[in-house]
Design an enzyme around this catalytic site. Sequence first.
Site, short mmCIF file in Angstrom:
data_model
loop_
_atom_site.label_atom_id
_atom_site.label_comp_id
_atom_site.label_asym_id
_atom_site.label_seq_id
_atom_site.Cartn_x
_atom_site.Cartn_y
_atom_site.Cartn_z
CG HIS A 1 -6.44 0.14 -1.91
ND1 HIS A 1 -6.69 -0.56 -0.77
CD2 HIS A 1 -7.44 -0.20 -2.76
CE1 HIS A 1 -7.79 -1.30 -0.92
NE2 HIS A 1 -8.26 -1.09 -2.12
CG HIS B 1 -4.62 0.04 3.65
ND1 HIS B 1 -3.74 -0.74 2.94
CD2 HIS B 1 -5.59 0.39 2.77
CE1 HIS B 1 -4.16 -0.86 1.69
NE2 HIS B 1 -5.29 -0.18 1.56
CB CYS C 1 -1.01 -0.01 1.15
SG CYS C 1 -0.31 0.11 2.82
#
Length: 157
Positions: free
Chosen positions: A133, A121, A71
């Site tokens: 993402h 994240h 990520c």
Amino acid sequence: MTALNHVPSLLGRTGAVSALTLAVVGGTVVAPGLTSEAEAATHGTKALKIAASKKGSPYSYGAVGPNRFDCSGLTLYSFKRTGKKLPRTAAAQYNKTRHISKSQRTRGDLVFFHSGRNVYHVGIYAGNGRIWHAPKRGTVVRLDKIWTKSVWYGRVR
């Protein structure tokens, strides 16, 4: 009209103009290390397009591209290609951005997912409640809806 075109009209009786006056001519700050909102938005829009161009690239923990990403590797890679440097992890990236509210978010801002005070994240806001993402092992870079309200927003400076 450029700042230089304004200089003669800014000269006072002494024939001088302050550096501060020149720095803010036309509403643009010309100071090392500072980024205007318009410039930040441009970098964000470019980074968003770069992230979208990586659609389908496999997730790989610790990967920063150009063919595999985790990520924060995707956000780091995307902004690096626009000339902006981000730290390696999602939490460090959060600490490096200018924190903004949900109502201030725009395409290209970073979306940080958190549990309590821990960021786990990050993705790039694409508009309409969606992000680009690299989700997790076994997945690929993709566009997804933001699935929780436990998010913070940051703008890369």
